[in-house]
Enzyme design. Structure first.
Site, PDB file in Angstrom:
ATOM      1  N   GLY A  28       0.724  -1.238   0.016  1.00 11.10           N
ATOM      2  CA  GLY A  28       0.116   0.078  -0.104  1.00 11.10           C
ATOM      3  C   GLY A  28       0.630   1.150   0.140  1.00 11.10           C
ATOM      4  O   GLY A  28       2.030   1.297   0.271  1.00 11.10           O
ATOM      5  N   ALA A  29       0.066   2.482  -0.267  1.00 10.49           N
ATOM      6  CA  ALA A  29       0.909   3.751  -0.135  1.00 10.49           C
ATOM      7  C   ALA A  29      -0.050   5.038   0.410  1.00 10.49           C
ATOM      8  O   ALA A  29      -1.170   4.543   0.158  1.00 10.49           O
ATOM      9  CB  ALA A  29       1.471   3.933  -1.831  1.00 10.49           C
ATOM     10  N   GLY A  30       0.602   5.683   1.160  1.00  9.78           N
ATOM     11  CA  GLY A  30      -0.140   6.661   1.699  1.00  9.78           C
ATOM     12  C   GLY A  30       0.395   8.041   1.345  1.00  9.78           C
ATOM     13  O   GLY A  30       1.044   8.380   0.322  1.00  9.78           O
ATOM     14  N   ALA A  31       0.149   9.132   2.134  1.00 10.78           N
ATOM     15  CA  ALA A  31       0.635  10.500   1.709  1.00 10.78           C
ATOM     16  C   ALA A  31       2.127  10.732   1.927  1.00 10.78           C
ATOM     17  O   ALA A  31       2.783  11.548   1.417  1.00 10.78           O
ATOM     18  CB  ALA A  31      -0.092  11.560   2.684  1.00 10.78           C
ATOM     19  N   GLY A  33       4.520   7.889   2.248  1.00  9.99           N
ATOM     20  CA  GLY A  33       5.444   6.575   1.730  1.00  9.99           C
ATOM     21  C   GLY A  33       4.787   5.261   1.330  1.00  9.99           C
ATOM     22  O   GLY A  33       3.598   5.318   1.394  1.00  9.99           O
ATOM     23  N   LYS A  54       8.626   0.007   5.277  1.00 11.91           N
ATOM     24  CA  LYS A  54       8.183   1.283   4.822  1.00 11.91           C
ATOM     25  C   LYS A  54       9.264   2.032   3.971  1.00 11.91           C
ATOM     26  O   LYS A  54      10.284   2.178   4.655  1.00 11.91           O
ATOM     27  CB  LYS A  54       7.600   2.089   6.006  1.00 11.91           C
ATOM     28  CG  LYS A  54       6.917   3.389   5.603  1.00 11.91           C
ATOM     29  CD  LYS A  54       6.013   3.816   6.613  1.00 11.91           C
ATOM     30  CE  LYS A  54       5.221   5.074   6.353  1.00 11.91           C
ATOM     31  NZ  LYS A  54       4.449   5.875   7.394  1.00 11.91           N
ATOM     32  N   ASP A 150      -2.935  10.601  14.152  1.00 12.05           N
ATOM     33  CA  ASP A 150      -3.482   9.993  13.015  1.00 12.05           C
ATOM     34  C   ASP A 150      -4.205   8.598  13.070  1.00 12.05           C
ATOM     35  O   ASP A 150      -3.983   7.650  12.283  1.00 12.05           O
ATOM     36  CB  ASP A 150      -2.546  10.134  11.760  1.00 12.05           C
ATOM     37  CG  ASP A 150      -3.503   9.921  10.435  1.00 12.05           C
ATOM     38  OD1 ASP A 150      -4.458  10.348  10.242  1.00 12.05           O
ATOM     39  OD2 ASP A 150      -2.701   9.450   9.535  1.00 12.05           O
TER      40      ASP A 150
END
Length: 468
Positions: A28-31, A33, A54, A150
């Site tokens: 997966g990928a987020g804001a 990394g 990560k 978060d």
């Protein structure tokens, strides 16, 4: 905000740390990394052979972003020894990336178990067990001076059956006890004071209190698979309805028991000083017999929805008499006597339901603070909470909404990235040489200082706003 996956090249097949790890699958990928599944060729056990790594990009990153990346590794490592915090085993960097080596959790995240597996709905024991684990993990972080900022289901990883959890993703975490970084986190889980839209931005918020608010949203997600509102602002119609009807807002949500509704009301205290702390929450959670409403507590609106389901099912019948016979008795008589179509009955029922759950639009600036917000006399103590509500508690109601209403339709639960990722600035260099230093508070912009807020009189009433 662009996903990090669109800004990081495909690293699958890449060997790192002198060949010890090989990245095999993008998880997966987020804001901030991307996370890869990786094989550890020096692992001592088969379980340890699979890791999650990560990858944080350094190329073209500003100094502030590099500082934030180092801080993520530093703070995550500080709390990594708790059994319900995802273990961080190693952290290293090259010229282009920072790599954080963590446990691999094949079960996925809490969001998956809430929305796709429906694992916690009507399951008191599992809700109690998992939420206490979350509380223990967050409390341990707070005890180490680490505030997540978060917390949300996507950042809580799970075992294969969803019975064990691990707090993850400390990318927005801070060790500052007060913060001026407003808007930090994911909007649906953000507290009003952290969001800052309706607050005086000259006053810092307390990240610890914001984590408590986010825990309340997560509990709502687990219990009824939805969000109570889209954003904690007066412009959000659901949150505006909550502000007007705080005493019974959660009573009007389907499937929640009276005790669970009362607990949620305590968790969503507008004044952070009166919000329940984690030890109180833990004790209360363990003392609640059921989080879900028994049959005689289910709102009348649910019965109306079931009636509507019956109407929709009836459309599958070709014969009119058979169709009418499948309707609830009172509706079937109405159709036969007045010769209206099934489609008209459906429209009629839908309109009735819409009238029940429609949220009234209000001008909060016209409300007197004493009518808008009543300070709870019991404060935040568990003993006062139990004394006020007990096992079969019934919340006091000041709402003018029909008592048969199931409340407003709540926004759906869906995955989302943080709204903003502006960290409190610290200084440091190199992993393992991180120095955490609190910043001098930056003055808010003139635009924020001059922005009129209809909630200012409310904040003054709570003692949370500086005199203008």
């Amino acid at each position: 905000m662009a996903s990090m996956a669109s800004r990081i090249p495909d690293l699958r097949g890449m060997a790192i740390d002198d060949g010890r790890y090989k990245l095999t699958q993008l998880l997966g990928a987020g804001a901030s990394g991307a996370v890869y599944r990786a094989t550890d060729f020096l692992a001592e056990t088969a379980d340890a052979a699979q890791r999650a790594i990560k990858v944080l990009p350094k190329t073209n990153a500003s100094k502030d972003v590099i500082i934030r990346q180092h801080r993520e590794a530093f703070l995550h490592q500080r709390v990594s020894d708790h059994p319900n915090v995802l273990s961080l085993h190693d952290a290293f960097e090259d010229e282009d990336f920072i790599f954080l080596v963590m446990d691999y959790c094949p079960g996925g995240d809490l969001f998956h178990f809430i929305c796709e597996e429906n694992a916690y709905f009507l399951n008191d024991e599992l809700v109690r067990s998992v939420f206490v684990q979350i509380l223990d993990a967050v409390h341990a972080c707070h005890a180490q001076g680490v505030y997540h900022r978060d917390l949300k289901p996507e950042n809580i990883l799970c075992s294969a059956d969803g019975s064990e959890i691990y707090i993850a993703d400390f990318g927005l975490a801070t060790d500052a006890e007060e913060s001026y970084t407003f808007g930090c986190g994911s909007l649906q889980y953000m507290s009003p004071e952290c969001n800052g839209q309706d607050y005086d931005c000259n006053i810092p918020y307390v990240p610890k209190d914001c984590d408590i608010w986010a825990l309340g949203i997560i509990l709502v997600n687990m219990l009824i698979n939805c969000q109570p509102w889209e954003s904690p602002t007066q412009s959000d119609q659901y949150f505006a309805d909550f502000l007007l009807h705080r005493d019974d807002y959660f009573d009007r949500m389907p499937f929640l028991s009276k005790t669970a509704s009362a607990l949620l009301s305590c968790m969503f205290e507008l004044n952070p000083k009166y919000r329940m702390n984690i030890p109180e929450l833990r004790k209360t959670i363990l003392g609640i017999e059921t989080f879900f409403a028994v049959d005689d507590q289910l709102p009348t609106a649910n019965a109306m929805l079931q009636r509507l389901d019956g109407v929709l099912d009836s459309l599958l019948h070709e014969d009119d008499e058979e169709c009418y016979g499948s309707l609830p008795e009172d509706m079937a008589e109405e159709v036969l006597e007045e010769e209206v179509t099934v489609e008209e009955v459906i429209v009629h029922e839908a309109v009735v339901i819409e009238e029940i759950v429609t949220v009234e639009e209000v001008d909060l600036s016209q409300l007197h603070p004493d009518n808008y917000y009543k300070m709870q006399e019991m404060g935040s103590s568990v003993s006062a909470f139990v004394a006020a509500y007990g096992d079969d508690c019934e919340s006091a109601t000041t709402s003018t909404t029909c008592s048969d209403s199931s409340g407003p339709p709540t926004p759906g639960t869906y995955a989302h990235d943080p709204q903003i990722e502006i960290p409190d600035i610290m200084e440091g260099e190199g992993l393992g040489q991180i120095r955490v230093r609190l910043p001098s508070p930056a003055r808010p912009s003139k635009k924020l200082e001059e922005r009129p807020s209809p909630a200012l009189n409310i904040l003054e009433h709570l003692g949370m706003a500086a005199p203008v």
